[in-house]
Write an enzyme that holds these catalytic residues in place. Structure first.
Site, PDB file in Angstrom:
ATOM      1  N   GLU A   1      55.204  58.276  24.863  1.00  0.00           N
ATOM      2  CA  GLU A   1      54.006  59.069  25.175  1.00  0.00           C
ATOM      3  C   GLU A   1      52.701  58.315  24.892  1.00  0.00           C
ATOM      4  OE1 GLU A   1      54.905  63.556  25.285  1.00  0.00           O
ATOM      5  OE2 GLU A   1      55.369  62.966  23.233  1.00  0.00           O
TER       6      GLU A   1
ATOM      7  N   TYR B   1      34.944  79.483  15.512  1.00  0.00           N
ATOM      8  CA  TYR B   1      35.397  78.147  15.100  1.00  0.00           C
ATOM      9  C   TYR B   1      36.012  77.355  16.245  1.00  0.00           C
ATOM     10  CZ  TYR B   1      34.021  78.783  10.362  1.00  0.00           C
ATOM     11  OH  TYR B   1      33.246  78.962   9.254  1.00  0.00           O
TER      12      TYR B   1
HETATM   13 ZN   LIG Z   1      55.121  65.430  23.849  1.00  0.00          ZN
END
Ligand SMILES: [Zn+2]
Length: 221
Positions: free
Chosen positions: A75, A120
């Site tokens: 990734e 937030y």
């Molecule tokens: Zn992933």
């Protein structure tokens, strides 16, 4: 603390906070010189050994090439895309439960996958595009991040999880917690028709005050 020790600290906190389980997700830190230290393929983020991380370097085209250490995650192209946008800093990618849940819903708007319910979210995240589905590790995910015509520091990956950039490890921890909580709120409130998002004006003001992008890119004509 060395960059490798900082990365291990980040991984430990994400696991302690329940934002990464098993060997899901991956994290990296890019130093100002272009060296990137990343969690190796298939490792438990809660038990990273600072001596056994993946070390990569940014090529002139902005890709990441491994130079030493354990095998990097498939990734990594997604991390490379975030560093092409921001330069040195921290990238977190998790499959945290609420982020995955939200990533399976239709996006609220093109610039924000979930309605902004709490202040937030505007202060720590801002824009949050939904990146279309590609298989995990498909380099096309990095290309889709490049092509997103929007300012953003975090994105949801459809049917997959979240990816975000932060300047520091502490900011990365806070942003990941906030984003997963915002997704949890979004999924629970999606079942309540009366639920209202925070007013657009308030979101824009809080985002601007905290240096977070909000709204579509304004292109001058
Ligand atoms: Zn992933």
């Amino acid at each position: 603390m060395s960059t490798a020790e900082e990365l291990a600290r980040l991984g430990r906190r994400l696991v302690e906070l329940g934002l990464s389980r098993g060997t899901a997700g991956n994290i990296s830190i890019r130093e100002s010189g272009g060296t990137v230290v990343a969690s190796p393929s298939g490792t438990d983020l809660g038990a990273l050994d600072p001596a056994q991380l993946s070390v990569l370097t940014s090529t002139p085209s902005g890709a990441l090439e491994q130079v030493s250490g354990a095998k990097a995650s498939k990734e990594v192209p997604m991390h490379a895309a975030m560093y092409r946008r921001f330069g040195a800093g921290v990238v977190v990618h998790t499959h945290s439960f609420h982020a995955v849940q939200s990533s399976c819903l239709p996006p609220w708007t093109p610039y924000c996958a979930i309605p902004p319910y709490a202040p937030y979210f505007a202060m720590k995240i801002g824009n949050l595009p939904l990146i279309p589905y590609r298989h995990p590790g498909d380099p096309a995910l990095g290309e889709l991040i490049d092509e997103a015509d929007l300012e953003f520091r975090a994105a949801l990956l459809a049917h997959h999880g979240l990816v975000l950039f932060a300047e520091t490890v502490d900011e990365a921890i806070a942003a990941t917690v906030e984003l997963d909580d915002a997704c949890r709120l979004a999924v629970s409130l999606a079942q309540i028709p009366q639920a209202r998002a925070l007013e657009e004006e308030a979101v824009a003001e809080l985002a601007a005050r905290n240096g977070r992008p909000w709204g579509p890119r304004i292109t001058s004509s």
